[in-house]
Design a protein around this motif. Structure first.
Motif, PDB file in Angstrom:
ATOM      1  N   CYS A   1       0.832  -1.216   0.000  1.00 52.18           N
ATOM      2  CA  CYS A   1       0.000   0.000   0.000  1.00 52.18           C
ATOM      3  C   CYS A   1       0.862   1.259   0.000  1.00 52.18           C
ATOM      4  O   CYS A   1       0.592   2.201  -0.761  1.00 52.18           O
ATOM      5  CB  CYS A   1      -0.935  -0.008   1.207  1.00 52.18           C
ATOM      6  SG  CYS A   1      -2.222  -1.256   1.089  1.00 52.18           S
ATOM      7  N   TYR A   2       1.894   1.283   0.825  1.00 51.96           N
ATOM      8  CA  TYR A   2       2.751   2.463   0.872  1.00 51.96           C
ATOM      9  C   TYR A   2       3.530   2.625  -0.432  1.00 51.96           C
ATOM     10  O   TYR A   2       3.723   3.741  -0.920  1.00 51.96           O
ATOM     11  CB  TYR A   2       3.698   2.401   2.069  1.00 51.96           C
ATOM     12  CG  TYR A   2       4.471   3.681   2.261  1.00 51.96           C
ATOM     13  CD1 TYR A   2       3.808   4.876   2.544  1.00 51.96           C
ATOM     14  CD2 TYR A   2       5.847   3.710   2.149  1.00 51.96           C
ATOM     15  CE1 TYR A   2       4.512   6.059   2.709  1.00 51.96           C
ATOM     16  CE2 TYR A   2       6.566   4.883   2.316  1.00 51.96           C
ATOM     17  CZ  TYR A   2       5.876   6.065   2.592  1.00 51.96           C
ATOM     18  OH  TYR A   2       6.578   7.235   2.751  1.00 51.96           O
TER      19      TYR A   2
ATOM     20  N   LEU B   1       2.493   1.701  -3.428  1.00 54.95           N
ATOM     21  CA  LEU B   1       1.542   2.223  -4.415  1.00 54.95           C
ATOM     22  C   LEU B   1       1.257   3.702  -4.171  1.00 54.95           C
ATOM     23  O   LEU B   1       1.123   4.490  -5.124  1.00 54.95           O
ATOM     24  CB  LEU B   1       0.245   1.410  -4.383  1.00 54.95           C
ATOM     25  CG  LEU B   1       0.350  -0.017  -4.917  1.00 54.95           C
ATOM     26  CD1 LEU B   1      -0.951  -0.762  -4.680  1.00 54.95           C
ATOM     27  CD2 LEU B   1       0.728  -0.023  -6.388  1.00 54.95           C
ATOM     28  N   TYR B   2       1.182   4.084  -2.921  1.00 56.85           N
ATOM     29  CA  TYR B   2       0.971   5.487  -2.580  1.00 56.85           C
ATOM     30  C   TYR B   2       2.151   6.344  -3.067  1.00 56.85           C
ATOM     31  O   TYR B   2       1.956   7.405  -3.665  1.00 56.85           O
ATOM     32  CB  TYR B   2       0.787   5.631  -1.063  1.00 56.85           C
ATOM     33  CG  TYR B   2       0.699   7.052  -0.584  1.00 56.85           C
ATOM     34  CD1 TYR B   2      -0.454   7.800  -0.793  1.00 56.85           C
ATOM     35  CD2 TYR B   2       1.767   7.637   0.087  1.00 56.85           C
ATOM     36  CE1 TYR B   2      -0.533   9.111  -0.351  1.00 56.85           C
ATOM     37  CE2 TYR B   2       1.694   8.948   0.532  1.00 56.85           C
ATOM     38  CZ  TYR B   2       0.532   9.683   0.306  1.00 56.85           C
ATOM     39  OH  TYR B   2       0.469  10.988   0.747  1.00 56.85           O
ATOM     40  N   CYS B   3       3.369   5.863  -2.838  1.00 50.38           N
ATOM     41  CA  CYS B   3       4.552   6.596  -3.302  1.00 50.38           C
ATOM     42  C   CYS B   3       4.594   6.665  -4.823  1.00 50.38           C
ATOM     43  O   CYS B   3       4.982   7.687  -5.399  1.00 50.38           O
ATOM     44  CB  CYS B   3       5.822   5.943  -2.766  1.00 50.38           C
ATOM     45  SG  CYS B   3       6.032   6.126  -0.985  1.00 50.38           S
ATOM     46  N   PHE B   4       4.187   5.599  -5.485  1.00 51.97           N
ATOM     47  CA  PHE B   4       4.140   5.593  -6.946  1.00 51.97           C
ATOM     48  C   PHE B   4       3.143   6.628  -7.442  1.00 51.97           C
ATOM     49  O   PHE B   4       3.408   7.362  -8.395  1.00 51.97           O
ATOM     50  CB  PHE B   4       3.766   4.192  -7.435  1.00 51.97           C
ATOM     51  CG  PHE B   4       3.698   4.072  -8.932  1.00 51.97           C
ATOM     52  CD1 PHE B   4       4.869   4.015  -9.673  1.00 51.97           C
ATOM     53  CD2 PHE B   4       2.489   4.012  -9.581  1.00 51.97           C
ATOM     54  CE1 PHE B   4       4.816   3.900 -11.048  1.00 51.97           C
ATOM     55  CE2 PHE B   4       2.421   3.905 -10.953  1.00 51.97           C
ATOM     56  CZ  PHE B   4       3.595   3.848 -11.697  1.00 51.97           C
ATOM     57  N   HIS B   5       2.007   6.700  -6.787  1.00 54.55           N
ATOM     58  CA  HIS B   5       0.966   7.668  -7.161  1.00 54.55           C
ATOM     59  C   HIS B   5       1.454   9.109  -6.955  1.00 54.55           C
ATOM     60  O   HIS B   5       1.126   9.997  -7.736  1.00 54.55           O
ATOM     61  CB  HIS B   5      -0.302   7.407  -6.346  1.00 54.55           C
ATOM     62  CG  HIS B   5      -1.409   8.372  -6.613  1.00 54.55           C
ATOM     63  ND1 HIS B   5      -2.115   8.356  -7.786  1.00 54.55           N
ATOM     64  CD2 HIS B   5      -1.927   9.377  -5.863  1.00 54.55           C
ATOM     65  CE1 HIS B   5      -3.026   9.328  -7.754  1.00 54.55           C
ATOM     66  NE2 HIS B   5      -2.928   9.952  -6.586  1.00 54.55           N
ATOM     67  N   ARG B   6       2.236   9.324  -5.916  1.00 48.54           N
ATOM     68  CA  ARG B   6       2.748  10.665  -5.628  1.00 48.54           C
ATOM     69  C   ARG B   6       3.956  11.040  -6.468  1.00 48.54           C
ATOM     70  O   ARG B   6       4.450  12.156  -6.382  1.00 48.54           O
ATOM     71  CB  ARG B   6       3.122  10.769  -4.144  1.00 48.54           C
ATOM     72  CG  ARG B   6       1.940  10.538  -3.249  1.00 48.54           C
ATOM     73  CD  ARG B   6       1.689  11.519  -2.208  1.00 48.54           C
ATOM     74  NE  ARG B   6       2.551  12.669  -2.195  1.00 48.54           N
ATOM     75  CZ  ARG B   6       2.732  13.441  -1.175  1.00 48.54           C
ATOM     76  NH1 ARG B   6       2.120  13.137  -0.053  1.00 48.54           N
ATOM     77  NH2 ARG B   6       3.496  14.496  -1.221  1.00 48.54           N
ATOM     78  N   GLY B   7       4.460  10.125  -7.271  1.00 47.57           N
ATOM     79  CA  GLY B   7       5.581  10.425  -8.144  1.00 47.57           C
ATOM     80  C   GLY B   7       6.930  10.291  -7.474  1.00 47.57           C
ATOM     81  O   GLY B   7       7.861  11.042  -7.791  1.00 47.57           O
ATOM     82  N   GLN B   8       7.060   9.361  -6.546  1.00 53.13           N
ATOM     83  CA  GLN B   8       8.328   9.100  -5.850  1.00 53.13           C
ATOM     84  C   GLN B   8       8.837   7.714  -6.273  1.00 53.13           C
ATOM     85  O   GLN B   8       8.676   6.739  -5.546  1.00 53.13           O
ATOM     86  CB  GLN B   8       8.134   9.158  -4.338  1.00 53.13           C
ATOM     87  CG  GLN B   8       7.643  10.497  -3.843  1.00 53.13           C
ATOM     88  CD  GLN B   8       7.264  10.464  -2.375  1.00 53.13           C
ATOM     89  OE1 GLN B   8       6.874   9.430  -1.849  1.00 53.13           O
ATOM     90  NE2 GLN B   8       7.367  11.613  -1.725  1.00 53.13           N
TER      91      GLN B   8
ATOM     92  N   SER C   1       9.063   4.195  -4.077  1.00 55.74           N
ATOM     93  CA  SER C   1       8.146   3.156  -4.531  1.00 55.74           C
ATOM     94  C   SER C   1       8.897   1.860  -4.822  1.00 55.74           C
ATOM     95  O   SER C   1       8.463   0.771  -4.433  1.00 55.74           O
ATOM     96  CB  SER C   1       7.391   3.622  -5.770  1.00 55.74           C
ATOM     97  OG  SER C   1       6.568   2.599  -6.268  1.00 55.74           O
TER      98      SER C   1
END
Length: 107
Positions: A62-63, A65-72, A76
């Protein structure tokens, strides 16, 4: 001279709706009335590392995917590698739990 084997004469006819009766084998050591919650608690007490590994895997996924969504992308990628490590930990915990229960059943 070839001898023919004796025909198999079971004591009871085969009943497809019932589990087979095997001498000396109990399909479950626990009562049939065990609810999902009771079984989950019992299994968690028997091997507490498996749920921890599952939670770690889910958290890393989950974290990540969250980092991927935020562009990190670097974070990620790190979290996806952490997820793989957590999955490996979970599999090892399952195998250790199986080995321990096998040793306990022999004793």
């Amino acid at each position: 001279m070839a001898t023919t084997p004796d025909p198999v004469n079971p004591e009871m006819p085969f009943e497809p709706s019932q589990p087979p009766v095997i001498e000396g084998f109990k399909p479950t050591a626990h009562g049939q009335t065990e609810s999902f919650k009771e079984k989950f608690i019992r299994k968690t007490r028997e091997n507490p590392m498996v749920p921890l590994g599952c939670l770690g895997t889910t958290a890393a996924l989950c974290y990540g995917l969250y980092c991927f969504h935020r562009g990190q992308p670097h974070r990620s990628q790190l979290m996806m590698r952490t997820r793989i490590a957590a999955q490996g930990f979970t599999i090892v915990a399952i195998l250790v739990g199986l080995a321990a229960s096998s040793v306990r059943s022999r004793a």
